[in-house]
Design a protein around this motif. Structure first.
Motif, short mmCIF file in Angstrom:
data_model
loop_
_atom_site.label_atom_id
_atom_site.label_comp_id
_atom_site.label_asym_id
_atom_site.label_seq_id
_atom_site.Cartn_x
_atom_site.Cartn_y
_atom_site.Cartn_z
N THR A 125 37.25 -28.46 -62.66
CA THR A 125 36.48 -28.92 -63.81
C THR A 125 34.99 -28.97 -63.48
N LEU A 126 34.67 -29.45 -62.28
CA LEU A 126 33.28 -29.47 -61.84
C LEU A 126 32.72 -28.05 -61.75
N GLY A 127 33.56 -27.11 -61.29
CA GLY A 127 33.14 -25.72 -61.20
C GLY A 127 32.85 -25.13 -62.57
N ALA A 128 33.71 -25.45 -63.55
CA ALA A 128 33.49 -24.97 -64.92
C ALA A 128 32.19 -25.54 -65.49
N ALA A 129 31.96 -26.83 -65.22
CA ALA A 129 30.73 -27.47 -65.70
C ALA A 129 29.50 -26.83 -65.07
N ALA A 130 29.57 -26.57 -63.75
CA ALA A 130 28.44 -25.95 -63.05
C ALA A 130 28.15 -24.56 -63.62
N SER A 131 29.22 -23.80 -63.89
CA SER A 131 29.05 -22.46 -64.45
C SER A 131 28.47 -22.52 -65.86
N SER A 180 29.71 -15.90 -65.59
CA SER A 180 30.77 -16.35 -66.51
C SER A 180 31.43 -17.61 -65.96
N ILE A 181 31.92 -18.43 -66.88
CA ILE A 181 32.59 -19.66 -66.49
C ILE A 181 33.88 -19.34 -65.74
N ASN A 182 34.55 -18.25 -66.13
CA ASN A 182 35.80 -17.87 -65.46
C ASN A 182 35.61 -17.65 -63.97
N LYS A 183 34.49 -17.03 -63.60
CA LYS A 183 34.23 -16.78 -62.18
C LYS A 183 33.93 -18.08 -61.44
N GLY A 184 33.26 -19.01 -62.11
CA GLY A 184 33.01 -20.31 -61.49
C GLY A 184 34.30 -21.07 -61.28
N VAL A 185 35.18 -21.02 -62.26
CA VAL A 185 36.49 -21.66 -62.14
C VAL A 185 37.28 -21.03 -60.99
N LEU A 186 37.21 -19.70 -60.90
CA LEU A 186 37.93 -18.99 -59.84
C LEU A 186 37.43 -19.40 -58.45
N LEU A 187 36.13 -19.56 -58.31
CA LEU A 187 35.56 -20.00 -57.04
C LEU A 187 36.10 -21.37 -56.63
N LEU A 188 36.10 -22.30 -57.57
CA LEU A 188 36.59 -23.65 -57.25
C LEU A 188 38.10 -23.68 -57.09
N THR A 189 38.81 -22.74 -57.72
CA THR A 189 40.25 -22.63 -57.51
C THR A 189 40.53 -22.23 -56.06
#
Length: 238
Positions: free
Chosen positions: A64-70, A157-166
């Motif tokens: 969630t933090l990754g999505a927010a950062a993205s 993209s937010i998807n890439k930020g989510v993927l990083l934090l995943t």
């Protein structure tokens, strides 16, 4: 992207080995399972389930933090070059903290969140504690986690930020789950490994420093292209 994903996974694994996480892993495993360390091996299915739920709890918060950062990074997309430079500088500062050249006390603290032990038999309990773990230990693993979040903010993209934090969360979750499932072996490993904890922190700091410099100089993507040319099979993961 493959370089960033490997970096994120490695950052999660290094977070697990840091002085503020590794030594108290047995205590957390005992707490979320409601069992003494000597009893954990007797019912591994429960231990496995609860450690996975715990990992999902902190993963949910980190992702969630990754999505927010993205999302913030996308708002500032017009300033993408400036954002990259700032991100590189922040990661360099975090690396100097890990290497001991800087000492921001708020990055060396831990906030523990107490929960009611009456809920230990509830399978929602490990997930809640995992989320509390994420918020409580974020200051302590801040230099590493912060670097991944800053990296997520530079993604288009937010998807890439989510993927990083995943991948970061998976790097932290995998050894945690294995530690619970193989608790006796982990206790032996932890005891023998303690003398190397500082070395791991320093190594992590060096990796962060190199990454920060590559981002600052806009060479991280160039390194990715180089590796794709040298190792073509990596294109399947790009």
């Amino acid at each position: 992207m493959i370089i960033k994903l490997v970096f994120a996974f490695g950052a999660g694994f290094i977070s697990f080995l840091t002085p503020c996480v590794l030594p108290i892993i047995p205590g957390y495993i005992s707490y979320i399972t409601g069992k003494d360390l000597g009893e954990i091996d007797k019912d591994k299915s429960i231990v496995l389930t609860k450690t996975i739920l715990f990992s999902l709890g902190f993963s949910f918060v980190f992702i969630t933090l990754g999505a927010a950062a993205s999302a913030i990074g996308n708002v500032l997309l017009f300033f993408s070059n400036e954002l990259r430079i700032v991100a590189g500088l922040i990661i360099i500062v975090f690396s100097l903290q890990m290497l001991g050249f800087l000492n921001f006390s708020f990055l060396n603290t831990e906030k523990r969140i107490q929960t009611n032990s009456n809920y230990k038999d509830n399978y929602a309990f490990p997930f809640i504690v995992g989320a509390a773990f994420a918020f409580g230990w974020t200051p302590c693993i801040g230099p590493i986690l912060g670097s991944i979040l800053v990296l997520a903010a530079t993604e288009e993209s937010i998807n890439k930020g989510v993927l990083l934090l995943t991948f970061y969360s998976f790097g932290l979750a995998l050894p945690f789950i294995l530690s619970g499932y193989l608790i006796q072996k982990f206790l032996i490993f932890s005891k023998n490994f303690k003398k190397n904890i500082n070395l791991v922190s320093k190594s992590g700091g060096i990796i962060l420093l190199i990454t920060g410099i590559l981002i600052l100089t806009n060479q991280l993507q160039a390194l990715g292209y180089y590796l794709l040319n040298v190792l073509p099979f990596l294109q399947n993961f790009g």
